[in-house]
Scaffold this motif. Structure first.
Motif, PDB file in Angstrom:
ATOM      1  N   ALA A 179       6.746  -6.131  -8.480  1.00 34.00           N
ATOM      2  CA  ALA A 179       5.506  -6.849  -8.777  1.00 34.00           C
ATOM      3  C   ALA A 179       4.778  -7.215  -7.484  1.00 34.00           C
ATOM      4  CB  ALA A 179       5.820  -8.103  -9.593  1.00 34.00           C
ATOM      5  N   GLN A 180       5.529  -7.629  -6.456  1.00 34.88           N
ATOM      6  CA  GLN A 180       4.916  -7.935  -5.168  1.00 34.88           C
ATOM      7  C   GLN A 180       4.275  -6.688  -4.565  1.00 34.88           C
ATOM      8  OE1 GLN A 180       7.691  -9.272  -2.219  1.00 34.88           O
ATOM      9  NE2 GLN A 180       6.114  -9.740  -0.692  1.00 34.88           N
ATOM     10  N   SER A 181       4.982  -5.560  -4.665  1.00 41.83           N
ATOM     11  CA  SER A 181       4.420  -4.305  -4.148  1.00 41.83           C
ATOM     12  C   SER A 181       3.147  -3.938  -4.894  1.00 41.83           C
ATOM     13  CB  SER A 181       5.453  -3.179  -4.279  1.00 41.83           C
ATOM     14  OG  SER A 181       6.640  -3.496  -3.569  1.00 41.83           O
ATOM     15  N   LEU A 182       3.127  -4.154  -6.213  1.00 36.40           N
ATOM     16  CA  LEU A 182       1.938  -3.847  -7.003  1.00 36.40           C
ATOM     17  C   LEU A 182       0.767  -4.729  -6.590  1.00 36.40           C
ATOM     18  CD1 LEU A 182       0.607  -2.344  -9.352  1.00 36.40           C
ATOM     19  CD2 LEU A 182       1.547  -4.079 -10.904  1.00 36.40           C
ATOM     20  N   ARG A 183       1.033  -6.025  -6.374  1.00 36.13           N
ATOM     21  CA  ARG A 183      -0.043  -6.929  -5.948  1.00 36.13           C
ATOM     22  C   ARG A 183      -0.592  -6.513  -4.582  1.00 36.13           C
ATOM     23  NH1 ARG A 183       3.518 -10.861  -8.049  1.00 36.13           N
ATOM     24  NH2 ARG A 183       4.236 -11.339  -5.932  1.00 36.13           N
ATOM     25  N   VAL A 184       0.300  -6.155  -3.661  1.00 39.23           N
ATOM     26  CA  VAL A 184      -0.145  -5.727  -2.337  1.00 39.23           C
ATOM     27  C   VAL A 184      -0.992  -4.465  -2.444  1.00 39.23           C
ATOM     28  CG1 VAL A 184       0.643  -4.814  -0.119  1.00 39.23           C
ATOM     29  CG2 VAL A 184       1.761  -6.819  -1.112  1.00 39.23           C
ATOM     30  N   GLU A 196      -2.750  -3.477  -5.006  1.00 42.67           N
ATOM     31  CA  GLU A 196      -4.036  -3.819  -5.613  1.00 42.67           C
ATOM     32  C   GLU A 196      -4.960  -4.491  -4.599  1.00 42.67           C
ATOM     33  OE1 GLU A 196      -2.861  -6.204  -8.893  1.00 42.67           O
ATOM     34  OE2 GLU A 196      -2.551  -4.501 -10.258  1.00 42.67           O
ATOM     35  N   VAL A 197      -4.393  -5.375  -3.759  1.00 42.66           N
ATOM     36  CA  VAL A 197      -5.208  -6.038  -2.736  1.00 42.66           C
ATOM     37  C   VAL A 197      -5.754  -5.020  -1.736  1.00 42.66           C
ATOM     38  CG1 VAL A 197      -5.121  -7.640  -0.788  1.00 42.66           C
ATOM     39  CG2 VAL A 197      -4.088  -8.275  -2.967  1.00 42.66           C
ATOM     40  N   ILE A 239       1.824  -9.338   4.697  1.00 44.62           N
ATOM     41  CA  ILE A 239       2.849  -8.852   3.766  1.00 44.62           C
ATOM     42  C   ILE A 239       4.216  -9.301   4.272  1.00 44.62           C
ATOM     43  CG2 ILE A 239       3.883  -6.830   2.696  1.00 44.62           C
ATOM     44  CD1 ILE A 239       1.258  -5.367   3.089  1.00 44.62           C
TER      45      ILE A 239
END
Length: 319
Positions: free
Chosen positions: A219-224, A226-227, A237
């Motif tokens: 989920a953290q990788s997905l948010r990064v 997307e940003v 990061i």
């Protein structure tokens, strides 16, 4: 060592291995308790119950032996005497076999003491019983009756008391073994319930831990991602662990850094290009102004030439 230091496959293998180990431990504990219950049951089936039966046979044989010995003195019919003597010999053989079976089953010191006491009394009783049989065969019934009612009577009572004590001892130990088996079953049910509960809680805990260790980094990788896809390259990061999601974050961080450097270089090039354009514009303006000045000067020169031409023509016409 953090769980994030392991890749997902070894981490999942470790989690499922722990679950398998818990299941194995629970099964081993249940089998151990079942073995304990089986051991207690075997004691009852293979020792205490056969011991009670053997003592019962000895007690029955002694009673029949005493009754047949008394019958020798009551029924003096020769044929009956012969039959009674044969039965007495059979009873003595049966009594010896029962004693051998019981002797092999003795496990307690007090049981051995009682059995030795029984054998000593029985040996004396059989010695007197042999004398009674001899006296009966000789027709000395009164002497035989005196021995039967004298020396043999207290021995018979002592044998009966000893055999009763052996029966009570074996029954008591059979009861103890049964209670022990019941207690083992009760304790096993409680402990198995506790271990099942612990195993269930540990399973839930391991499942949550394993799931969180995979889902949260993804989920953290997905948010990064997307940003970064939204054009924001300024975020910091934070990376923990060495697993696949951590390596993915490393790749995203490197991509962010490279994109930021590329954009910075493009920005620097654009600034340089803008400066060069401004300088070129200034040069162009200066050149334009120079050309305009030259054009004015040329026009002035042309005007002067025209005036001179007109003057020459006028002078020529006047001449």
């Amino acid at each position: 060592m953090s769980i994030r230091s392991l890749n997902i496959a070894p981490r999942a293998g470790l989690g499922f291995g722990l679950l398998a180990l818990m299941v194995f431990g629970l099964g081993a504990f249940a089998l151990l308790q079942m073995s304990n219950m089986r051991a207690q049951s075997d004691q009852v089936d293979n020792n205490w119950l056969p011991s009670v039966m053997a003592v019962g046979e000895m007690s029955q044989d002694m009673l029949r032996l005493r009754a047949l010995t008394m019958r020798l003195l009551i029924n003096r019919d020769p044929q009956a005497l012969e039959q009674n003597v044969g039965k007495l010999n059979e009873l003595k053989s049966s009594l010896g076999q029962a004693q051998q079976r019981y002797d092999a089953l003795i496990v307690l010191p007090e049981e051995r003491t009682l059995f030795d006491r029984f054998k000593a009394a029985e040996q004396k009783y059989l010695e007197f019983q042999g004398q009674v049989m001899n006296l009966s065969a000789q027709g000395q019934v009164a002497d035989a009756a005196a021995i039967l009612n004298g020396e043999m009577s207290p021995l018979a009572d002592d044998i009966a008391v000893t055999l009763k004590a052996l029966v009570e001892l074996n029954k008591h130990n059979a009861t103890l073994a049964t209670e022990a088996a019941r207690l083992v079953f009760s304790d096993s049910r409680v402990w198995v319930g506790v271990m099942v509960t612990i195993a269930a809680l540990m399973t839930i805990g391991l499942a949550l831990l394993l799931t969180r260790s995979i889902v949260l980094p993804l989920a953290q990788s997905l948010r990064v991602a997307e940003v970064v896809a939204g054009g924001d390259l300024t975020g910091d990061i934070h990376i923990t662990g060495k697993d696949e999601p951590a390596r993915l974050l490393h790749a995203l961080k490197s991509m962010q850094h490279n994109l930021r450097d590329t954009i910075r270089r493009i920005s620097d090039s654009s600034s340089q290009l803008a400066s060069a354009s401004e300088e070129l514009s200034c040069v162009t303006e200066d050149a334009t102004r120079g050309l305009h000045q030259q054009s004015l000067e040329i026009e002035q020169a042309a005007t002067a030439v025209n005036q001179m031409t007109a003057a020459v023509e006028e002078v020529a016409s006047n001449a």
